[in-house]
Design a protein around this motif. Structure first.
Motif, PDB file in Angstrom:
ATOM      1  N   MET A 221       0.723  -1.207   0.083  1.00 44.92           N
ATOM      2  CA  MET A 221      -0.389   0.560  -0.113  1.00 44.92           C
ATOM      3  C   MET A 221       0.878   1.637  -0.002  1.00 44.92           C
ATOM      4  O   MET A 221       2.147   1.272   0.769  1.00 44.92           O
ATOM      5  N   SER A 222       0.857   1.852  -0.690  1.00 41.07           N
ATOM      6  CA  SER A 222       1.479   3.852  -0.903  1.00 41.07           C
ATOM      7  C   SER A 222       1.073   4.822   0.134  1.00 41.07           C
ATOM      8  O   SER A 222       0.139   4.568   0.791  1.00 41.07           O
ATOM      9  N   ALA A 223       1.704   5.739   0.093  1.00 40.48           N
ATOM     10  CA  ALA A 223       1.879   6.543   0.986  1.00 40.48           C
ATOM     11  C   ALA A 223       0.064   7.140   0.666  1.00 40.48           C
ATOM     12  O   ALA A 223      -0.387   7.315   1.761  1.00 40.48           O
TER      13      ALA A 223
ATOM     14  N   ILE B 177      -3.136   5.188   1.094  1.00 37.43           N
ATOM     15  CA  ILE B 177      -3.194   5.324   3.619  1.00 37.43           C
ATOM     16  C   ILE B 177      -3.837   6.836   3.516  1.00 37.43           C
ATOM     17  O   ILE B 177      -4.715   6.952   4.317  1.00 37.43           O
ATOM     18  N   ALA B 178      -3.195   6.906   3.456  1.00 36.00           N
ATOM     19  CA  ALA B 178      -3.776   9.221   3.237  1.00 36.00           C
ATOM     20  C   ALA B 178      -5.579   9.049   3.057  1.00 36.00           C
ATOM     21  O   ALA B 178      -6.041   9.773   3.337  1.00 36.00           O
ATOM     22  N   LYS B 179      -5.322   8.640   1.890  1.00 38.98           N
ATOM     23  CA  LYS B 179      -6.520   8.527   1.309  1.00 38.98           C
ATOM     24  C   LYS B 179      -7.874   8.380   2.028  1.00 38.98           C
ATOM     25  O   LYS B 179      -8.591   8.554   1.880  1.00 38.98           O
ATOM     26  N   ARG B 180      -7.072   7.065   2.357  1.00 38.42           N
ATOM     27  CA  ARG B 180      -7.960   5.880   3.178  1.00 38.42           C
ATOM     28  C   ARG B 180      -9.140   6.451   4.259  1.00 38.42           C
ATOM     29  O   ARG B 180     -10.259   7.053   5.382  1.00 38.42           O
TER      30      ARG B 180
END
Length: 71
Positions: free
Chosen positions: A1-3, A6-9
């Motif tokens: 999983m990309s940064a 993660i941020a979008k989630r």
């Protein structure tokens, strides 16, 4: 999983929680931006953070190419 993923989630969850609580998304965005700036300032200089924010502000129009892009 990309940064970014993660941020979008987490961003989507914060927006959804704010809307469920009857708050607008503006207040959550402002709060998150403040938290991001505070986190940046833990390891970066004020001028570096200002430069980062200026770059984002100068390039936030989705209809305009970044200055470094060629036609």
């Amino acid at each position: 999983m990309s940064a970014t993923e993660i941020a979008k989630r987490h961003f989507a969850a914060a927006i959804a929680e704010a809307e469920a609580a009857g708050m607008g998304h503006d207040s959550v965005c402002r709060s998150l931006l403040g938290l991001v700036v505070a986190k940046y300032l833990e390891n970066r200089s004020v001028s570096d953070v200002q430069s980062e924010l200026r770059f984002v502000a100068d390039n936030c129009d989705p209809g305009t190419d970044f200055m470094f892009m060629r036609p």
